[in-house]
Design an enzyme around this catalytic site. Structure first.
Site, short mmCIF file in Angstrom:
data_model
loop_
_atom_site.label_atom_id
_atom_site.label_comp_id
_atom_site.label_asym_id
_atom_site.label_seq_id
_atom_site.Cartn_x
_atom_site.Cartn_y
_atom_site.Cartn_z
N LYS A 44 12.43 -16.97 -7.55
CA LYS A 44 12.16 -17.24 -6.56
C LYS A 44 10.20 -15.92 -7.14
CE LYS A 44 13.06 -13.53 -4.02
NZ LYS A 44 14.40 -12.87 -2.68
N TYR A 262 -15.94 2.94 -1.53
CA TYR A 262 -16.28 1.94 0.37
C TYR A 262 -15.77 3.38 1.13
CZ TYR A 262 -17.25 -2.15 -1.29
OH TYR A 262 -18.33 -3.69 -2.13
#
Ligand SMILES: *Cc1c(COP(=O)(O)O)cnc(C)c1O
Length: 375
Positions: A44, A262
């Site tokens: 999956k 950041y």
């Protein structure tokens, strides 16, 4: 693997390498641990991010005959790559989906009375197709409740119409072998599956296989360990399948007290050499793997040595502290995880599990496949 001698393919600054031979070897290893069972493969989510097409072809070549996916779309894709395999759809049967499932020979994992009735109606009307019955023994996601299971078993005509190929359940705590949940679920499953005599049973995911023969039943459903993760202390002896690397785009010397990235969340305690790497969260790396003052992040491997990430991970970039790795050069490749840096360690440092890291990969970057049928 981090070596300046490897030229960047297609001038990419990040790359993923998938070793399909290792994937096939891991499938054989798990199959050997459950010699009394058939070993399927759970593919999956694009085979946990590595590429369902290549994975299915490699596993088919290794002898895998049964695949589990989550959605009908994934099942349709699996069918393209293996015309003969049994393909089970874990999410079950959507309303009105029987004809489409049968057309692609997809097997619904029936997990509600509505799905049971829909498939039974299809079969009684002359429709073809195999199915599995999913019994919920403790996950409380999908699957028949114990009461619904007993009600179904009390209607032999309905069961005969379905003619289930498998009756299955799913373990909640298989990766915690000491959890009493495992034995409780196993006992519940034994009792409920016995209401469907002669139908092959399936319970074990990867970690479930390691719980031993009482959990293996007729069909095992490994996922994560095929992809080289979640083995503990070399048991079972899994091979790393995925290597993620990023190129050192820039080396920079900064004074003590300089901040990185950041938010300026990480300041350097000493004069430092920083390596800016060409991968970030847009490549599927985890933003939560970064560091801040007082909180360490993940490591990367440069020149065979561990370098800590410093500051936040950006969209396309991240920064590692290479002050102690004098041989680091611009253009070198840093291993983000792979044979020398276990994916489980990186995921843990980011506060998550290898499943999430793997399935988020491959949105960008030059993928390379090693081994496997047809290269
Ligand atoms: C995803 C899944 C598996 C595979 O689990 P792993 O822990 O990756 O081995 C098996 N069975 C079901 C029902 C699943 O949803």
């Amino acid at each position: 693997m981090a070596s300046g001698s490897v030229p960047p393919p297609l001038l990419a600054s990040a790359r993923l390498t998938v070793d399909l031979s290792a994937l096939a070897d891991n499938w054989r290893t798990l199959a050997a641990l459950a010699p009394g069972a058939e070993t399927a493969a759970v593919v999956k989510a694009n085979a946990y991010g590595i590429g369902a097409d290549r994975a299915i072809r490699a596993l088919t070549a290794a002898g895998c005959r049964t695949f589990f996916v989550a959605t009908p779309e994934e099942g349709g894709e699996a069918r393209v790559h293996d015309a003969l395999a049994a393909v089970y759809i874990l999410d079950g049967l959507p309303p009105g989906g029987a004809r489409t499932f049968a057309g692609l020979a997809l097997r619904p994992v029936l997990g509600s009375m509505a799905e049971i009735n829909e498939w039974a109606t299809w079969k009684r009307g002359g429709g073809a197709g195999d199915c599995a019955i999913h019994i919920d023994t403790g996950m409380n996601r999908l699957g028949l409740t114990p009461d619904e299971t007993r009600a179904l078993a009390a209607e032999p005509g309905l069961v005969a119409a379905l003619k289930p190929a498998v009756v299955m359940t799913h373990l909640a705590s298989a990766d915690t072998p000491a959890s009493p949940m495992n034995e409780a679920q196993r006992a519940r499953f034994e009792a409920l599956a016995a209401l469907f005599p002669g139908v092959p049973r399936s319970m074990a995911n990867s970690a479930g296989i390691l719980l031993g023969p009482p959990y293996q039943f007729a069909l095992t459903r490994p996922g994560i360990m095929l992809y080289g993760a979640r083995g503990a202390e070399g048991r079972p002896p899994l091979k790393p399948v995925v290597t993620a690397e990023a190129c050192i785009l820039r080396l920079r010397d900064v004074p003590a007290g300089a901040t990185v990235g950041y938010g300026a969340t990480q300041s350097m305690a000493r004069p430092s050499r920083l390596a800016t790497l060409g991968a970030g969260y847009a490549d599927g790396y985890l933003r939560s793997a970064g560091s801040s003052n007082g909180r360490a992040g993940a490591h990367v491997l440069i020149g065979g040595r561990r370098a800590p990430l410093v500051g936040r991970v950006s969209m396309d970039l991240m920064v590692a502290d290479v002050t102690d790795i004098a041989e680091a050069r611009e253009g070198d490749w840093a291993e983000l995880f792979g044979p020398n840096l276990p994916i489980d360690d990186v995921a843990a440092a980011a506060g998550t599990i290898a499943y999430e890291l793997l399935t988020g990969l491959g949105r960008r970057g030059a993928n390379r496949y090693l081994g496997g049928p047809g290269g």
